[in-house]
Design a protein around this motif. Structure first.
Motif, short mmCIF file in Angstrom:
data_model
loop_
_atom_site.label_atom_id
_atom_site.label_comp_id
_atom_site.label_asym_id
_atom_site.label_seq_id
_atom_site.Cartn_x
_atom_site.Cartn_y
_atom_site.Cartn_z
N GLY A 60 24.14 -8.10 -79.92
CA GLY A 60 23.12 -7.21 -79.39
C GLY A 60 22.56 -7.61 -78.05
N GLY A 61 23.16 -8.59 -77.39
CA GLY A 61 22.64 -9.05 -76.12
C GLY A 61 22.85 -8.06 -74.99
N VAL A 62 21.91 -8.04 -74.07
CA VAL A 62 21.97 -7.17 -72.89
C VAL A 62 21.85 -8.05 -71.65
CG1 VAL A 62 20.90 -5.26 -71.65
CG2 VAL A 62 20.92 -5.28 -74.17
N ALA A 63 22.79 -7.91 -70.72
CA ALA A 63 22.75 -8.71 -69.49
C ALA A 63 21.47 -8.40 -68.72
CB ALA A 63 23.98 -8.41 -68.63
N ALA A 64 20.71 -9.46 -68.38
CA ALA A 64 19.41 -9.25 -67.76
C ALA A 64 19.26 -9.96 -66.42
CB ALA A 64 18.29 -9.72 -68.70
N THR A 65 19.80 -11.15 -66.26
CA THR A 65 19.60 -11.90 -65.02
C THR A 65 20.92 -12.48 -64.53
OG1 THR A 65 19.15 -13.99 -66.19
CG2 THR A 65 17.27 -12.55 -65.69
N LEU A 66 21.00 -12.64 -63.24
CA LEU A 66 22.15 -13.29 -62.61
C LEU A 66 21.62 -14.35 -61.65
CD1 LEU A 66 25.21 -13.48 -61.87
CD2 LEU A 66 24.72 -11.83 -60.05
N THR A 67 22.12 -15.56 -61.79
CA THR A 67 21.75 -16.66 -60.90
C THR A 67 23.02 -17.23 -60.29
OG1 THR A 67 19.84 -17.21 -62.27
CG2 THR A 67 20.58 -18.87 -60.69
N VAL A 68 23.11 -17.21 -58.98
CA VAL A 68 24.26 -17.76 -58.26
C VAL A 68 23.81 -19.05 -57.58
CG1 VAL A 68 25.99 -17.36 -56.48
CG2 VAL A 68 25.18 -15.45 -57.88
N THR A 69 24.53 -20.13 -57.87
CA THR A 69 24.14 -21.45 -57.38
C THR A 69 25.27 -22.07 -56.59
OG1 THR A 69 22.80 -21.74 -59.38
CG2 THR A 69 23.20 -23.69 -58.04
N ARG A 70 24.93 -22.67 -55.48
CA ARG A 70 25.90 -23.39 -54.67
C ARG A 70 25.64 -24.88 -54.81
NH1 ARG A 70 25.83 -22.97 -48.21
NH2 ARG A 70 23.87 -24.05 -48.62
N ARG A 71 26.70 -25.63 -55.14
CA ARG A 71 26.56 -27.06 -55.33
C ARG A 71 27.61 -27.81 -54.52
NH1 ARG A 71 25.66 -27.50 -61.90
NH2 ARG A 71 23.61 -26.51 -61.96
N ARG A 72 27.25 -29.02 -54.14
CA ARG A 72 28.16 -29.87 -53.39
C ARG A 72 29.34 -30.28 -54.28
NH1 ARG A 72 29.69 -31.00 -48.28
NH2 ARG A 72 27.92 -31.19 -46.88
N ALA A 73 30.53 -30.35 -53.70
CA ALA A 73 31.72 -30.80 -54.40
C ALA A 73 32.54 -31.65 -53.45
CB ALA A 73 32.55 -29.62 -54.92
N SER A 74 33.66 -32.18 -53.96
CA SER A 74 34.46 -33.09 -53.14
C SER A 74 35.07 -32.39 -51.93
CB SER A 74 35.58 -33.70 -53.99
OG SER A 74 36.41 -32.68 -54.53
N SER A 75 35.37 -31.11 -52.04
CA SER A 75 36.02 -30.39 -50.95
C SER A 75 35.09 -29.40 -50.26
CB SER A 75 37.24 -29.64 -51.51
OG SER A 75 36.85 -28.72 -52.51
N GLY A 76 33.80 -29.58 -50.41
CA GLY A 76 32.86 -28.67 -49.77
C GLY A 76 31.79 -28.22 -50.74
N PHE A 77 31.82 -26.93 -51.14
CA PHE A 77 30.83 -26.38 -52.05
C PHE A 77 31.53 -25.68 -53.21
CE2 PHE A 77 28.46 -26.61 -48.06
CZ PHE A 77 27.28 -27.18 -48.48
N VAL A 78 30.84 -25.67 -54.36
CA VAL A 78 31.30 -24.95 -55.54
C VAL A 78 30.23 -23.92 -55.90
CG1 VAL A 78 31.82 -25.12 -58.01
CG2 VAL A 78 32.72 -26.82 -56.43
N TRP A 79 30.67 -22.70 -56.15
CA TRP A 79 29.74 -21.62 -56.51
C TRP A 79 29.82 -21.37 -58.02
CZ3 TRP A 79 26.61 -19.30 -52.87
CH2 TRP A 79 26.90 -19.61 -51.54
N ARG A 80 28.67 -21.16 -58.62
CA ARG A 80 28.61 -20.88 -60.05
C ARG A 80 27.67 -19.72 -60.30
NH1 ARG A 80 27.25 -25.58 -64.25
NH2 ARG A 80 29.42 -26.07 -63.74
N ALA A 81 28.12 -18.78 -61.12
CA ALA A 81 27.29 -17.63 -61.49
C ALA A 81 26.90 -17.76 -62.96
CB ALA A 81 28.05 -16.32 -61.26
N THR A 82 25.62 -17.65 -63.25
CA THR A 82 25.10 -17.74 -64.60
C THR A 82 24.43 -16.43 -64.95
OG1 THR A 82 24.68 -20.11 -64.32
CG2 THR A 82 23.59 -19.01 -66.17
N ILE A 83 24.88 -15.81 -66.04
CA ILE A 83 24.34 -14.53 -66.48
C ILE A 83 23.47 -14.77 -67.72
CG2 ILE A 83 24.91 -12.22 -67.34
CD1 ILE A 83 27.53 -12.42 -65.82
N GLY A 84 22.23 -14.34 -67.63
CA GLY A 84 21.30 -14.47 -68.75
C GLY A 84 21.21 -13.19 -69.56
N TYR A 85 21.21 -13.34 -70.89
CA TYR A 85 21.15 -12.19 -71.80
C TYR A 85 19.81 -12.19 -72.53
CZ TYR A 85 26.01 -10.69 -71.36
OH TYR A 85 27.20 -10.19 -70.89
N LYS A 86 19.35 -11.01 -72.88
CA LYS A 86 18.14 -10.86 -73.68
C LYS A 86 18.47 -10.07 -74.94
CE LYS A 86 16.60 -6.65 -71.27
NZ LYS A 86 15.51 -6.04 -70.50
#
Length: 326
Positions: A60-86
């Motif tokens: 019964g979850g409904v997608a509510a939030t999206l958080t995109v985060t940029r983090r340091r990695a060995s070859s530059g930056f890594v992007w991660r998307a986190t979707i929150g459900y309610k």
């Protein structure tokens, strides 16, 4: 102290959040699920993540939030998307009829009133020590040089791996703790306040500043706040209850007779009551006292008719409301 207006470097603002969804959506494209972000395009969802999203939607979850985060990695930056459900329905675990208290610390990351001791992986400490050694080598390099950039990336890689290890450990420890009890009692720790610098001011300098700085690094590395969050999330998913209590003097209180004395805490790991002679592991003794406080909160909640419990609202970077069109 920076003034205003201040130059905002592209390296400062790594996370970006949105709720709604307004400028993003989960859609099917080309036979697979993608996250369609306005101004960015379609970002494919991995098979593993797609299965997890499907499980949440089946409950019964409904997608509510999206958080995109940029983090340091060995070859530059890594992007991660986190979707929150309610509105996700809880998958209740079988009742155990037990209440457990959890004491968190540096030497033993989590000790339960049942006597279980959980400590985050030693490998994470080793990786951070390697990163510190590289930091010393980096200090002798010219800023912006190839060697400086290479060492910076190696440091970021080691610290990210250590953080991932601690995060995975926190998840597994939370699952284990939640599976064994219907009610989990946690102490109301404030890591942000506990890890403040002790250097003081020029007029009133602090005492044991270096030792306090090392303690602060250990507390932050242990992920005490992260473990708290993981336990609360897993408890909510399993239909369990979490009580947050004021744990003042629980490390000095005897779980057998209730006598409070600083001298009873013989060492980090040993507790011997000066009044009755009760001896136990110091962290387990504190966890038992925390469980007693949680039992009182549980009894008061039941006496009040078991009212609905509220949860802490997530912090979101909400957009400012646009003025209504004339």
């Amino acid at each position: 102290t920076p003034g205003s207006p201040r130059f905002r470097s592209g390296h400062r603002d790594n996370p970006a959040s949105g709720d709604g969804p307004r400028s993003w959506a989960l859609v099917e494209a080309g036979g697979r699920r993608v996250v369609r972000i306005s101004g960015v395009g379609d970002v494919p969802v991995s098979k593993r993540a797609g299965k997890q999203l499907a499980r949440l939607e089946a409950r019964g979850g409904v997608a509510a939030t999206l958080t995109v985060t940029r983090r340091r990695a060995s070859s530059g930056f890594v992007w991660r998307a986190t979707i929150g459900y309610k509105n996700v329905a809880a998958q209740k675990l079988p009742e155990t009829g037990r209440l457990v208290g959890v004491d968190r610390g540096v030497a033993v990351t989590a000790a339960t009133s049942d006597g279980d001791l959980h400590t985050y992986p030693q490998l994470a400490r080793t990786l951070r020590a390697q990163a510190d050694a590289l930091g010393e080598a980096k200090s002798g390099k010219k800023r912006g040089s190839r060697a400086w950039i290479r060492i910076s990336r190696d440091i970021a890689k080691l610290r990210r791996r250590a953080a991932n290890l601690v995060d995975d450990w926190a998840r597994q420890a939370a699952i284990d703790i939640v599976a064994k009890a219907d009610v989990i009692v946690l102490e109301d720790l404030r890591p942000a306040n506990m890890t403040k610098s002790a250097k003081g001011t020029v007029d009133k300098p602090g005492v044991n500043v270096a030792a306090k700085a090392r303690l602060n690094r250990e507390m932050l590395a242990a992920g005490l706040g992260r473990l708290h969050t993981r336990i609360c999330v897993k408890a909510e998913e399993a239909g369990r209850r979490c009580w947050i209590v004021n744990a003042k003097y629980t490390s000095r209180t005897c779980a057998a007779c209730g006598h409070v004395a600083k001298a009873s805490r013989v060492s980090q790991a040993e507790f011997v009551c000066v009044a009755c002679g009760h001896a136990a592991n110091a962290d387990v003794n504190a966890a038992i006292n925390i469980a007693v406080l949680g039992g009182a909160a549980e009894a008061a909640w039941r006496a009040a008719g078991e009212p609905g419990l509220t949860r802490r609202a997530p912090r979101l970077r909400r957009r400012k409301a646009r003025p209504a069109a004339a």
